[in-house]
Scaffold this motif. Sequence first.
Motif, mmCIF file in Angstrom:
data_model
loop_
_atom_site.group_PDB
_atom_site.id
_atom_site.type_symbol
_atom_site.label_atom_id
_atom_site.label_comp_id
_atom_site.label_asym_id
_atom_site.label_seq_id
_atom_site.Cartn_x
_atom_site.Cartn_y
_atom_site.Cartn_z
ATOM 1 N N GLU A 186 -6.017 11.523 -1.887
ATOM 2 C CA GLU A 186 -4.797 12.322 -2.025
ATOM 3 C C GLU A 186 -4.492 12.652 -3.488
ATOM 4 O O GLU A 186 -4.045 13.743 -3.822
ATOM 5 N N GLU A 219 -7.885 6.435 0.859
ATOM 6 C CA GLU A 219 -6.980 7.534 1.244
ATOM 7 C C GLU A 219 -6.038 7.888 0.092
ATOM 8 O O GLU A 219 -5.799 9.058 -0.193
ATOM 9 N N ILE A 220 -5.511 6.834 -0.543
ATOM 10 C CA ILE A 220 -4.585 7.038 -1.667
ATOM 11 C C ILE A 220 -5.310 7.786 -2.800
ATOM 12 O O ILE A 220 -4.777 8.731 -3.387
ATOM 13 N N ARG A 238 0.829 4.218 -2.711
ATOM 14 C CA ARG A 238 0.662 5.635 -2.367
ATOM 15 C C ARG A 238 1.740 6.502 -3.025
ATOM 16 O O ARG A 238 1.453 7.550 -3.599
ATOM 17 N N ARG A 278 1.171 9.454 -5.801
ATOM 18 C CA ARG A 278 1.617 10.842 -5.581
ATOM 19 C C ARG A 278 2.386 11.358 -6.798
ATOM 20 O O ARG A 278 2.240 12.504 -7.204
ATOM 21 N N TYR A 312 0.829 -1.218 0.000
ATOM 22 C CA TYR A 312 0.000 0.000 0.000
ATOM 23 C C TYR A 312 0.862 1.267 0.000
ATOM 24 O O TYR A 312 0.509 2.256 -0.623
ATOM 25 N N GLN A 313 2.000 1.218 0.722
ATOM 26 C CA GLN A 313 2.868 2.407 0.739
ATOM 27 C C GLN A 313 3.435 2.672 -0.655
ATOM 28 O O GLN A 313 3.525 3.814 -1.093
#
Length: 414
Positions: free
Chosen positions: A189, A185-186, A156, A160, A152-153
Motif C-alpha cells: 500500500e 500488505e502494509i 498501517r 499511509r 498492525y492496524q
Amino acid sequence: MDQLRTTDPEIAELIAKEARRQKSVLRMIPSENYASDAVLAATGSILANKYSEGYPSRRYYQGQENIDGVESLAQARARALFKAEHANVQPYSGSPANMAVYLGLLGKTGRVMGMDLAAGGHLTHGAKASFSGTYYEVVHYGLFRDSGLIDYQGARRLAREFKPQLIFTGASSYPRVIDFAAFAEIAREAGAHLVADISHISGLCISGDHPHPFPHVDVITTTTHKLLRGPRGGMILCREELAARLDKAVFPGLQGGPHNHATAAIAVALKEASGPEYAQYCHQVASNARALAQGLLERGFSLITGGTDNHLVLIDCGAKGLTGKALAVALEQAGIVGNANKIPFDPRPANDPSGLRLGTPALTTRGMKEPEMDLIAGLVAQVAASLGNAQALAHIKELAAELCSGFPAPGIHL
Ligand SMILES: Cc1ncc(COP(=O)(O)O)c(C=O)c1O
C-alpha cells in the motif's frame, strides 16, 4: 591452545576462564549459542590470512582459487536453506547487513518505518542512537499496551500517512509470531520495500516453527551467530532483481575485504542447519521456551504477552517488585545468565529497565529439555526471592553448575 599458551599466556588464560564460565553457567541470553567444533575450526583457520575484495570470479586480488570455492559454497547453501534467489554472505555482522540494506535501497537519505527499540525492535531499525535514526527519517510502529502484541492496524495507519520507502520487521525481544503477510500488505500500500530482520528467529523460520518471510518480503537480513550457531557474521537474502544494489552496498559501499574464515564457518553452519537434526533442535528450542514460560507463570512471574511462540521470554520484573537489572545481577551471581531488557511502555531507563530477557537456544544445544526448563524456572524463582542473600545465591550457583555438568557444551574441551 598449547601454541597460544606459549605465545600469549595472558590471553590463553582469559580464553580458558571464559570456556570454564560458558561450560558451568546456564547461558540464557537469547542471542547466544554454542558453535560446533567444525564451525570453530573454520573460524580459526588460515583463511583469515587472505584478502579477497570483490565477489567470486570478480576479485581485485589474485590467488582466489580456493576462496571463490568457499564463498560460492556459502552462497549456494544460504540460497537453498532460505529459499532465496540471491545471498550475500559478506556482511561482518547483523548491523552492517542492515546498514547495507539502507544504503542499497535508499542511498544516503530516505523514509523508514521500523519497530520501536522500546517495543523490542533493534537499534538498526531506526533508533536515534544508531546510524539509522541519525541519517534517515524514521517513524516507529509499536505494540498494544494491554496485550504486548504488534499493532498492525496502527502500523498501517502510520504507513499511509508517512509513506515510508523502507519498512523493517523483525525484533530483538518480541516473544510472538511476526505476521510477515500483514506487513507485506502494509508495504504494498505504501509502495515500500519490506525487510525481515530474522537475526533472532532465523532457525525457527527454517524449521517451520515460525512462518517464513519469503515470499512476503523483499529482503531478509540475519546474523549468523545466534540460533544459526555459526560464527559472528551477517547475511542478506533477496530476489535477483535487488542483488546488484545490495551487493554493491556491502562491497565497495561499506566494507573492504570479506572475512574469509567467517565465510567458511558460515558455510559449515549452513550445512549443519540443513539436516533434520537442526530442524529437531529448533523444534526443541521453541518447546523449551514454552516450558520455561509455563514454569515461570506457575511460580507467579508476569510475562509480556503472557508467554512465547519463539525462543525467548520477557519477564516483567516490576510485578515481583524488582527491576530487570537487579534480577539479572542476582541471577548471574547464581550462575544463570540472562539480560535486563526494556518492556513495552517501560517507565524505567534502558540501563535499569523493568524487564529480563531469557532464551533457550544455548541450553537446547547442550541437550536440555522441558524438565530442565521447569527446574530452571524454579531456580529463577528462588533467585528472585533471595536478592542480597549471597549465601543463598551461591548455593543456587552450585545447583546450576551441577545441572550444567550433565550436559556437554559443544566446542568446549577443558
Ligand atoms: C534483530 C537484530 N538485528 C540485528 C542485530 C545486530 O547484530 P550484530 O550485533 O551482529 O550487529 C541484532 C543483535 O542482537 C538483532 O537482535
